[in-house]
Scaffold this motif. Sequence first.
Motif, PDB file in Angstrom:
ATOM      1  N   LEU A 320       0.820  -1.211   0.000  1.00 21.11           N
ATOM      2  CA  LEU A 320       0.000   0.000   0.000  1.00 21.11           C
ATOM      3  C   LEU A 320       0.853   1.260   0.000  1.00 21.11           C
ATOM      4  O   LEU A 320       0.423   2.299  -0.507  1.00 21.11           O
ATOM      5  CB  LEU A 320      -0.945   0.001   1.203  1.00 21.11           C
ATOM      6  CG  LEU A 320      -2.186  -0.879   1.051  1.00 21.11           C
ATOM      7  CD1 LEU A 320      -2.952  -0.964   2.356  1.00 21.11           C
ATOM      8  CD2 LEU A 320      -3.087  -0.341  -0.048  1.00 21.11           C
ATOM      9  N   TYR A 323       1.259   1.705  -3.467  1.00 21.30           N
ATOM     10  CA  TYR A 323      -0.013   1.778  -4.189  1.00 21.30           C
ATOM     11  C   TYR A 323      -0.575   3.190  -4.230  1.00 21.30           C
ATOM     12  O   TYR A 323      -0.947   3.697  -5.299  1.00 21.30           O
ATOM     13  CB  TYR A 323      -1.000   0.836  -3.516  1.00 21.30           C
ATOM     14  CG  TYR A 323      -2.305   0.627  -4.249  1.00 21.30           C
ATOM     15  CD1 TYR A 323      -2.335  -0.024  -5.476  1.00 21.30           C
ATOM     16  CD2 TYR A 323      -3.512   1.047  -3.701  1.00 21.30           C
ATOM     17  CE1 TYR A 323      -3.529  -0.249  -6.132  1.00 21.30           C
ATOM     18  CE2 TYR A 323      -4.712   0.819  -4.346  1.00 21.30           C
ATOM     19  CZ  TYR A 323      -4.718   0.173  -5.566  1.00 21.30           C
ATOM     20  OH  TYR A 323      -5.912  -0.042  -6.218  1.00 21.30           O
ATOM     21  N   ALA A 348      -0.003  -4.704  -4.894  1.00 25.99           N
ATOM     22  CA  ALA A 348      -1.096  -4.603  -3.929  1.00 25.99           C
ATOM     23  C   ALA A 348      -2.362  -5.270  -4.452  1.00 25.99           C
ATOM     24  O   ALA A 348      -3.008  -6.060  -3.754  1.00 25.99           O
ATOM     25  CB  ALA A 348      -1.369  -3.136  -3.608  1.00 25.99           C
ATOM     26  N   PHE A 563      -8.257   2.263   4.487  1.00 27.52           N
ATOM     27  CA  PHE A 563      -7.897   0.949   3.939  1.00 27.52           C
ATOM     28  C   PHE A 563      -8.496  -0.170   4.791  1.00 27.52           C
ATOM     29  O   PHE A 563      -7.934  -1.259   4.866  1.00 27.52           O
ATOM     30  CB  PHE A 563      -6.377   0.775   3.865  1.00 27.52           C
ATOM     31  CG  PHE A 563      -5.693   1.718   2.918  1.00 27.52           C
ATOM     32  CD1 PHE A 563      -5.949   1.675   1.563  1.00 27.52           C
ATOM     33  CD2 PHE A 563      -4.769   2.647   3.388  1.00 27.52           C
ATOM     34  CE1 PHE A 563      -5.311   2.541   0.683  1.00 27.52           C
ATOM     35  CE2 PHE A 563      -4.134   3.517   2.525  1.00 27.52           C
ATOM     36  CZ  PHE A 563      -4.403   3.472   1.168  1.00 27.52           C
TER      37      PHE A 563
END
Length: 707
Positions: A320, A323, A348, A563
């Motif tokens: 992440l 990402y 990811a 997330f």
Amino acid sequence: MPLTPRLVALLLACVTAMPPADAIALPRKEGKQKIAAESSPLTEDQRVLHALNRLTFGPRPGDVQLVEKMGLQRWIDLQLNPAKIDDSALESRLSAYPAMRLSLHDLVQRFPSPAMIRAADRGRLPIPGNPLERAIYRNQIAQFRARREKKAEQSQSNVVAKQGEPAIPGTGTQPDQMAPDAMQPGDSANEMQPPAETPPDMQRVEEKLYADLDATKILNLPPDQRVNALVAMQPAEFRGFLQHLTRPDRVALFADLSPMQRETVFALINPQLVVGGEVLITRLLRDICSERQLEAVMTDFWLNHFNIYLRKGPFAPWYLAQYQDQVIRPHALGKFEDLLVATAESPAMLFYLDQTESVGPHSFATWRAGSLPQAKGRPLGINENYARELMELHTLGVDGGYTQQDVIEVAKAFTGWDIERPAQGGEFVFNPRRHEPGPKRVLGRTIAPGGQNEGLQVLHMLAISPVTAHHVSFQLAQRFVSDTPPPALVNAMAATWVKTGGDIREVLRTMLASPQFWSPEVVRAKVKTPEEYVISAVRATGGDVVHPAALVESIAQLGMPLFGCQTPNGYAWTADAWLNSGQLLDRMNFSLALADNNAGTAMHWDELMALGSGTMPDGKEARLETLLLNGMASAQTHNAALAQLSQQKTAADTSPGTTQRPRPANFVRPRQFGPLLQAAAPLPPPVDQDAALLAGLLLGSPDFQRR
């Protein structure tokens, strides 16, 4: 600062019957008027405020005046071209998190994942020779072994207890009996735990080691010597040192360390705390502080559209970090196809939707596995997860006209899309040995054999599809305009999409040029999500974010952890997902804590109320209404705030010897970021307690929930 029953009842009544946009006054400045019920066009001032509420995470003090001076159209053009906007102040702020500037490979090497620690413990991965990295591995291996032994003891205790015999401490499953890749309790990169609980016998050893240490001497060392002393400690010694520090000692330990030194000490405690924590903190700070607000909002939109779950396995936080900054943000306002390809090739996404497990049934890898006796029984085959979500969520939509056979064919086209050495920070790689040979037929079109190019052809076909154009345009309009966007607007945006080949910037231009976006009926008709609410509250106050981890925790406690959505469809943008009495009360508790410097952000109410003092109304409550709500406070909110202030003053007057009202309960309950927050000194309360109370009530009111 408890809420009175009367105020709670009033707030709950407000949330269940929030007034329509045209019933709420706009800024109380001369020349400003309510949005008329007959839907008269917005004035220029109203357009500016509407644009700031929709295209940013909320206006800051002075933003309205700045945009009015610049001109609304020029401001919009700049926001659509973020590279032209100076964002050096944000970059300076983000320099406090140097780990987030590392490549994926370097990030994994410096801050090893749980899988790497397990591999090193079993001799499958060499421990680095660098003293710092060696100390990190040494501490983490010791914690891993302690957790493993504790789990083995608990397992054996359960077995013995079932047999009706006393448990025998210290016995149980041997390390070599454990599955080599099994995740152990506490190994998740997202649990971000401090050192594991120590067994009583080891605790006595550590207490003796700690007794031999002079903690005060270590804390008084210069920063570089202090860090070197911690690096030189053996695991039990380091654990004992940490566990016996008081809260002031923990604050002193980190107080004058450089950003890299802070990361080093936290990595000695838990490297996953550094990676997982900074991924969330830097995302939050960018949303709060960036001058490129439309880019930040669009990045947030795409992070939700191409959702990744932070707790999906031990590698997710590392992936992440790359990402959000290297995959999503650079393409947030570009061509959709480029964004689609970038997400498809990102480690990811490949890991989250199990694409790395997808192997063609007629591929060389499957044939080879079938010919090896030791590979018998190993599951090989197509995994449809990415193919399904690609069409159902990312492009065509659930009613996009595809069939189950299309899903299978797309999954075949993407076999071989893999990650090279995932545990060591590898990037995307196409593995032809795992690719399904032969042509594929997707949505009535034949995809000729071509290895990796087959997947790229599928992505191109989906990206330019009119069905995709309509599906994603609807979601954009839902995010920026209305929970039920006008069909004419969605059709216009989709037409621009098809015409420009999916140019996101031009699709947004079409939306912003439409009468529907500027219609009085949609002004303040959107309810803020918890993320939008927290960020907009901080921006509205102009507060100084001192401990951003506290705000990250607050968003999670309000029900929308960053997330944190497990399912690929991401969080909802509509009011029904976030609007109920319990959530409003939670927001009120957060706003009171925020206003009282109890949520990691320092408020300066005197300075804020001094802004534009020559044109501000008299009275703190009226000034704060103008500053925080742009004058758009309903009569219920206005009366409730004054009534609560009066009751608080009455209570203080009837309590002899009381000089201060009690501070609100600390809304922030450390979960993921306990070590980070324990290392930060609490903020003192604001000097102006009346202003803090009034501001907290206004920020927690139903009026502030709309944008």
